[in-house]
Design an enzyme around this catalytic site. Structure first.
Site, short mmCIF file in Angstrom:
data_model
loop_
_atom_site.label_atom_id
_atom_site.label_comp_id
_atom_site.label_asym_id
_atom_site.label_seq_id
_atom_site.Cartn_x
_atom_site.Cartn_y
_atom_site.Cartn_z
N SER A 163 -1.79 -6.96 -3.66
CA SER A 163 -1.57 -8.40 -3.49
C SER A 163 -2.58 -8.89 -2.46
O SER A 163 -3.15 -8.10 -1.70
CB SER A 163 -0.14 -8.63 -2.99
OG SER A 163 0.01 -9.88 -2.37
N TYR A 190 7.28 -7.05 2.59
CA TYR A 190 6.41 -7.07 1.42
C TYR A 190 4.95 -6.83 1.81
O TYR A 190 4.26 -6.04 1.18
CB TYR A 190 6.56 -8.41 0.70
CG TYR A 190 5.78 -8.50 -0.59
CD1 TYR A 190 6.26 -7.92 -1.75
CD2 TYR A 190 4.55 -9.17 -0.65
CE1 TYR A 190 5.55 -7.99 -2.94
CE2 TYR A 190 3.84 -9.26 -1.83
CZ TYR A 190 4.34 -8.67 -2.97
OH TYR A 190 3.63 -8.74 -4.15
#
Length: 265
Positions: free
Chosen positions: A145, A158
């Site tokens: 990401s 995350y």
């Protein structure tokens, strides 16, 4: 050397987390490039519509059940995949997220995210690499990401998991390169998915986000097609241990040091 470096005809790609979202877009892109698929989900029945869709493209799709938080499930899936055929490509896509202020994150929240995104990706890669090593060939694409390289409030566990994916990618690339396996990280920026759909219902937030993206729009799933095929193909044969950001440029920092000037036509 293949005439078309992006041709995946005759190859078998395993994609985790393929019951919805970006996992299915990765699968479509690889199938259109010629690959047959092994697709996984926690519930095998959830994969039935996608199997039909891939078969309509003229490719094979083998559904397997997989819970990446369960080691026995990983071992069972890996053994089943080996019976299907030689896995040439792994797209480590299964993931999850919990959006909360850091002070509100629970022990269980943290475990859920790290066990799914980071530990699960490692042990899936481990088992599939064991199958790739004897053939001295493999393409492993770990899905990271923009948070692999960039921090955002409200996403502490995350970002820790995605930063870990980037570091894990480099370590595995170094270890398995001698075995003919490349390991790279494909890192999307802000894309609307089932996980974050509610965010995109807030127009004020979308406007704020778009203002920070140099290309002035969030990502669309097909923006990732070329990148995943590239990393899965012979076109990337001398690239390993890298993180490829497909983020519209938001990782440039997107903070203005001067007054924004209108573009001249």
């Amino acid at each position: 050397m293949a005439e078309n470096l992006f041709d995946l005809t005759g190859q078998l790609a395993l994609i985790t987390g393929a019951s919805r979202g970006l996992g299915q877009y990765f699968g479509r892109a690889l199938a259109r490039a010629g690959a047959d698929l092994i697709i996984t989900s926690r519930k095998k029945a959830d994969l039935a519509p996608f199997v039909t869709e891939i078969e309509a493209l003229g490719r094979k799709a083998h559904p397997l059940e997989l819970d990446v938080r369960d080691h026995e499930s990983i071992l069972t899936m890996s053994a089943a995949a080996e019976q299907i055929g030689q896995v040439h490509i792994l797209v480590n896509n299964a993931g999850c997220n919990v959006r909360k202020p850091a002070v509100d994150v629970t022990w269980d929240d943290y475990n859920l995210i790290l066990e799914t995104n980071l530990r699960g990706s490692f042990f899936v890669a481990q088992q599939i690499a064991k199958q790739m090593i004897p053939h001295r060939y493999g393409r492993i694409v770990n899905i990271g990401s923009v948070t692999s390289v960039f921090g955002f409030a409200g996403l502490a566990p995350y970002t820790a998991s995605r930063g870990g994916i980037r570091q894990l990618t480099m370590s595995l690339a170094d270890e398995w390169g001698r075995d003919g396996i490349t390991v790279n990280c494909l890192a999307p920026g802000w894309f609307q998915t089932a996980q974050n759909k509610v965010l995109y219902e807030n127009q004020e937030w979308v406007d704020y986000l778009v203002d920070r993206i140099p290309l002035k729009r969030p990502g669309e799933p097909h923006d990732l097609d070329g990148a995943v095929v590239f990393l899965a193909s012979e076109a990337s044969r001398y690239i390993t241990g890298q993180t490829l950001l497909v983020d519209g440029g938001i990782s440039t920092g997107a903070t203005r040091a001067t007054v924004q000037l209108a573009s001249k036509s």
